[in-house]
Write a protein that holds these residues in place. Structure first.
Motif, PDB file in Angstrom:
ATOM      1  N   LEU A   1       0.835  -1.207   0.000  1.00 15.73           N
ATOM      2  CA  LEU A   1       0.000   0.000   0.000  1.00 15.73           C
ATOM      3  C   LEU A   1       0.866   1.252   0.000  1.00 15.73           C
ATOM      4  O   LEU A   1       0.429   2.323  -0.420  1.00 15.73           O
ATOM      5  CB  LEU A   1      -0.930   0.005   1.215  1.00 15.73           C
ATOM      6  N   ALA A   2       2.089   1.113   0.496  1.00 15.70           N
ATOM      7  CA  ALA A   2       3.028   2.247   0.530  1.00 15.70           C
ATOM      8  C   ALA A   2       4.375   1.799  -0.035  1.00 15.70           C
ATOM      9  O   ALA A   2       4.857   0.733   0.323  1.00 15.70           O
ATOM     10  CB  ALA A   2       3.213   2.735   1.973  1.00 15.70           C
ATOM     11  N   PRO A   3       4.987   2.612  -0.918  1.00 12.89           N
ATOM     12  CA  PRO A   3       6.312   2.253  -1.436  1.00 12.89           C
ATOM     13  C   PRO A   3       7.343   2.201  -0.304  1.00 12.89           C
ATOM     14  O   PRO A   3       7.219   2.924   0.680  1.00 12.89           O
ATOM     15  CB  PRO A   3       6.637   3.390  -2.414  1.00 12.89           C
ATOM     16  N   ILE A   4       8.353   1.345  -0.467  1.00  9.41           N
ATOM     17  CA  ILE A   4       9.433   1.245   0.513  1.00  9.41           C
ATOM     18  C   ILE A   4      10.253   2.542   0.506  1.00  9.41           C
ATOM     19  O   ILE A   4      10.569   3.084  -0.552  1.00  9.41           O
ATOM     20  CB  ILE A   4      10.351   0.057   0.176  1.00  9.41           C
TER      21      ILE A   4
ATOM     22  N   ALA B   1       1.188   5.963   2.349  1.00  5.52           N
ATOM     23  CA  ALA B   1       0.354   5.086   1.543  1.00  5.52           C
ATOM     24  C   ALA B   1      -0.111   5.777   0.270  1.00  5.52           C
ATOM     25  O   ALA B   1      -0.238   7.000   0.234  1.00  5.52           O
ATOM     26  CB  ALA B   1      -0.854   4.646   2.356  1.00  5.52           C
ATOM     27  N   ASP B   2      -0.368   4.979  -0.759  1.00  2.00           N
ATOM     28  CA  ASP B   2      -0.974   5.466  -1.988  1.00  2.00           C
ATOM     29  C   ASP B   2      -2.437   5.776  -1.662  1.00  2.00           C
ATOM     30  O   ASP B   2      -3.207   4.867  -1.351  1.00  2.00           O
ATOM     31  CB  ASP B   2      -0.864   4.361  -3.052  1.00  2.00           C
ATOM     32  N   PRO B   3      -2.837   7.054  -1.703  1.00  2.00           N
ATOM     33  CA  PRO B   3      -4.208   7.407  -1.296  1.00  2.00           C
ATOM     34  C   PRO B   3      -5.273   6.656  -2.091  1.00  2.00           C
ATOM     35  O   PRO B   3      -6.310   6.282  -1.534  1.00  2.00           O
ATOM     36  CB  PRO B   3      -4.280   8.914  -1.567  1.00  2.00           C
TER      37      PRO B   3
ATOM     38  N   PRO C   1       4.390  -1.852  -5.988  1.00  2.00           N
ATOM     39  CA  PRO C   1       3.281  -1.278  -5.213  1.00  2.00           C
ATOM     40  C   PRO C   1       2.406  -0.316  -6.009  1.00  2.00           C
ATOM     41  O   PRO C   1       1.265  -0.067  -5.629  1.00  2.00           O
ATOM     42  CB  PRO C   1       3.997  -0.561  -4.051  1.00  2.00           C
ATOM     43  N   ASN C   2       2.919   0.193  -7.145  1.00  2.00           N
ATOM     44  CA  ASN C   2       2.119   1.104  -7.960  1.00  2.00           C
ATOM     45  C   ASN C   2       0.896   0.404  -8.563  1.00  2.00           C
ATOM     46  O   ASN C   2      -0.030   1.073  -9.038  1.00  2.00           O
ATOM     47  CB  ASN C   2       2.979   1.719  -9.069  1.00  2.00           C
TER      48      ASN C   2
ATOM     49  N   ALA D   1      -1.638   2.524  12.476  1.00  2.00           N
ATOM     50  CA  ALA D   1      -2.857   3.337  12.496  1.00  2.00           C
ATOM     51  C   ALA D   1      -2.547   4.798  12.154  1.00  2.00           C
ATOM     52  O   ALA D   1      -3.283   5.440  11.412  1.00  2.00           O
ATOM     53  CB  ALA D   1      -3.522   3.244  13.868  1.00  2.00           C
ATOM     54  N   ALA D   2      -1.441   5.306  12.689  1.00  2.00           N
ATOM     55  CA  ALA D   2      -1.070   6.698  12.433  1.00  2.00           C
ATOM     56  C   ALA D   2      -0.760   6.913  10.954  1.00  2.00           C
ATOM     57  O   ALA D   2      -1.155   7.925  10.365  1.00  2.00           O
ATOM     58  CB  ALA D   2       0.133   7.077  13.290  1.00  2.00           C
ATOM     59  N   LEU D   3      -0.064   5.958  10.327  1.00  2.00           N
ATOM     60  CA  LEU D   3       0.289   6.096   8.916  1.00  2.00           C
ATOM     61  C   LEU D   3      -0.934   5.947   8.008  1.00  2.00           C
ATOM     62  O   LEU D   3      -1.071   6.665   7.017  1.00  2.00           O
ATOM     63  CB  LEU D   3       1.361   5.073   8.529  1.00  2.00           C
TER      64      LEU D   3
END
Ligand SMILES: [Mg+2]
Length: 262
Positions: free
Chosen positions: A36-39, A48-50, A247-248, A79-81
């Motif tokens: 969901l998010a690139p490294i 994260a990718d919205p 992840p894209n 949760a914060a991310l």
């Protein structure tokens, strides 16, 4: 190209996603980092990718569709991310610490003996990290993690990991999880596959779809079968049946599932 079809996903995967989406009750779950998010170099910088998170949130609102993010991160950190991408994540379940942290009260259920062992393991790893600039120790509710991604070079990162494997990793009661440039030492049993089993049982699902990029996700893939869909994100050996380049494309997978469920 027909409207709604994806030009980027393998045709075999699209067909599998359509069949999966037609099942009565499903679980759709994904790892966070690398999916969901690139490294990124520093874990706190991960975003994260919205669009991907929005698709997951929308899936959660579809009847008979359970969604979850299953991460190695501590649940509060996760949760914060996630909140940055989706202030209201609605029904998306968050499972932290490699499938062990299902709720906010998790930390209070660790025994005193486990807490003492965790403190010892964290101290051991701290001594190792002090010898190798760039490496760092993260402490989570039931585990301590040695991060070597930012070590001076490969020799340093390998040496730090080896010291951890030979030292604190061998303490009785310690459960070891190897990741990309990380070694996690938990004082309780962990495993993303166990988390998927629970999500499947809780929702009485006909099938589970899971996306993961790291070696720790192989444990999750190993619990999938039959109508389930396992998707490896990026390079590397895997037992997953499907693979996407990076992840894209995770948002694209979730979008196809969302359209199918609607
Ligand atoms: Mg990952």
């Amino acid at each position: 190209m027909a409207t709604g079809e994806s030009p980027q996903l393998p045709a075999e995967l699209i067909a599998a996603l359509h069949a999966f989406a037609a099942l009565p009750t499903v679980v759709v779950a994904s790892d966070f980092d690398g999916c969901l998010a690139p490294i990124v170099a520093h874990p706190t910088d991960a975003r994260a990718d919205p669009a991907a998170v929005a698709a997951l949130v929308a899936l959660a609102a579809v009847p008979a569709t359970t969604t979850a993010i299953v991460s190695g991160r501590a649940r509060a950190d996760l949760a914060a991310l996630v909140a940055i991408a989706a202030p209201d994540r609605c029904g998306v379940a968050l499972v932290g610490s490699h499938g062990t942290e299902f709720d906010d009260d998790f930390a209070t259920r660790i025994t005193d003996a486990e807490r003492a062992l965790l403190a010892q393991v964290a101290a051991d790893l701290g001594e190792i990290a002090a010898q190798f600039p760039g490496t760092m120790v993260e402490t989570k509710p039931a585990s301590a993690v040695l991060h070597v991604r930012n070590a001076a070079d490969r020799a340093h990162s390998d040496a730090a990991l080896e010291l951890a494997r030979r030292g604190p990793a061998t303490r009785p009661g310690v459960h070891v999880t190897e990741g990309k440039a990380v070694l996690e030492l938990a004082v309780i049993e962990t495993g993303k596959g166990h988390a998927l089993d629970l999500l499947r049982a809780q929702s009485d699902a006909d099938a589970v779809c899971y996306l993961g990029d790291d070696v720790t996700d192989e444990n999750a893939f190993s619990h999938l079968r039959g109508s389930d869909i396992s998707i490896k994100v990026g390079d590397g050996n895997t037992i997953a049946r499907h693979r996407i380049a990076g992840p894209n494309l995770v948002g694209e997978v979730l979008r196809v599932l969302l359209e199918g469920r609607r």
